[in-house]
Enzyme design. Structure first.
Site, mmCIF file in Angstrom:
data_model
loop_
_atom_site.group_PDB
_atom_site.id
_atom_site.type_symbol
_atom_site.label_atom_id
_atom_site.label_comp_id
_atom_site.label_asym_id
_atom_site.label_seq_id
_atom_site.Cartn_x
_atom_site.Cartn_y
_atom_site.Cartn_z
ATOM 1 N N HIS A 1 0.453 3.514 -12.223
ATOM 2 C CA HIS A 1 -0.992 3.627 -12.444
ATOM 3 C C HIS A 1 -1.290 5.063 -12.873
ATOM 4 C CE1 HIS A 1 -5.263 2.409 -10.963
ATOM 5 N NE2 HIS A 1 -5.345 3.333 -11.901
ATOM 6 N N GLU B 1 -1.099 -0.145 -14.759
ATOM 7 C CA GLU B 1 -2.471 -0.284 -14.298
ATOM 8 C C GLU B 1 -3.314 0.899 -14.756
ATOM 9 O OE1 GLU B 1 -1.560 -2.441 -9.984
ATOM 10 O OE2 GLU B 1 -2.235 -0.361 -10.051
ATOM 11 N N HIS C 1 -3.172 -3.737 -2.865
ATOM 12 C CA HIS C 1 -3.910 -2.639 -2.230
ATOM 13 C C HIS C 1 -3.865 -2.799 -0.716
ATOM 14 C CE1 HIS C 1 -6.360 0.947 -3.102
ATOM 15 N NE2 HIS C 1 -6.778 0.751 -1.861
#
Length: 237
Positions: A43, A70, A190
């Site tokens: 990410h 991401e 997450h």
């Protein structure tokens, strides 16, 4: 079996804290794949405070499992994804100063923007996933804009798990059932951990992939990276 994609951002954070190239993000990713993980996630953020854009380019050359990139689809990010051609791009609405991802997309409000971005990536042959809260309207919106998958934002589940796991999982079950009805694939991520991942997996029908970074790396400090990857794979069977 639900696929495990390991987010290596924390490895890059550790490297960046001292400069140099220790630990080596590419080598760690290769080892994680060798330990059995089915994917690598990164990410990159605009300030490159952990994963750098060059890390993404380097990893794209060596990842042999699924590569998931991401990020918030600003012009620089879109260019990076089109250059590296990962297996999957996950669109996340994080702001520049966000410590970590803290909300899913409003796929209704941002439908026009997301449709353009999703179309761009799909034309390049890249699977698209939209980071969403477990809200039915947001999942329906993701389907309407042409996304291949959603990634359920699981922080609320992780926070509620130790208090009332049945209550914590309930909105995610409803979200997954609606996604299944719509024919859109389901990812999740997450704050998932060894403590809460098995219950989540057991209750979410057709869960295709989980992306786990922070908890997995923290657990590895005590148990070892190879052991922890194997433990996640076992819980995801």
């Amino acid at each position: 079996m639900t696929k495990l994609s390991v987010n290596v951002n924390k490895i890059a954070t550790l490297r960046n804290s001292r400069g140099g190239n220790v630990p080596n993000v590419v080598k760690v990713a290769e080892d994680i794949e060798r330990f059995g993980a089915e994917g690598i996630t990164v990410h990159p953020r605009p300030d490159e405070r952990h994963i750098r854009y060059q890390d993404t380019r380097d990893l794209a050359k060596i990842v042999t499992t699924e590569f998931n990139v991401e990020g918030n689809p600003n012009p620089k990010f879109i260019t990076l994804v089109l250059q590296t051609k990962p297996t999957q791009v996950t669109l996340v609405p994080d702001t520049i100063d966000a410590l970590t991802s803290n909300a899913g997309w409003d796929t209704v409000k941002h439908a026009d923007f997301l449709t353009d971005v999703v179309t761009t990536f799909k034309k390049a042959g890249i699977r698209t996933s939209i980071f969403v809260d477990p809200i039915i309207a947001m999942i329906e919106g993701a389907k309407a804009i042409g996304a291949d998958r959603i990634e359920l934002y699981t922080e609320s589940y992780a926070e509620g798990y130790t208090k009332d796991k049945e209550k914590a999982i309930a909105p995610f079950i409803l979200a997954a059932l609606r996604a299944n009805e719509l024919g859109i694939g389901i990812n999740a991520g997450h704050d998932l951990s060894l403590e809460n991942i098995a219950f989540f997996k057991a209750n979410i029908p057709e869960l295709l992939e989980v992306s786990i970074g922070h908890a997995l790396i923290c657990e590895s400090l005590y148990l070892g990276l190879e052991n922890v990857v194997a433990m996640y794979l076992n819980k995801l069977k």
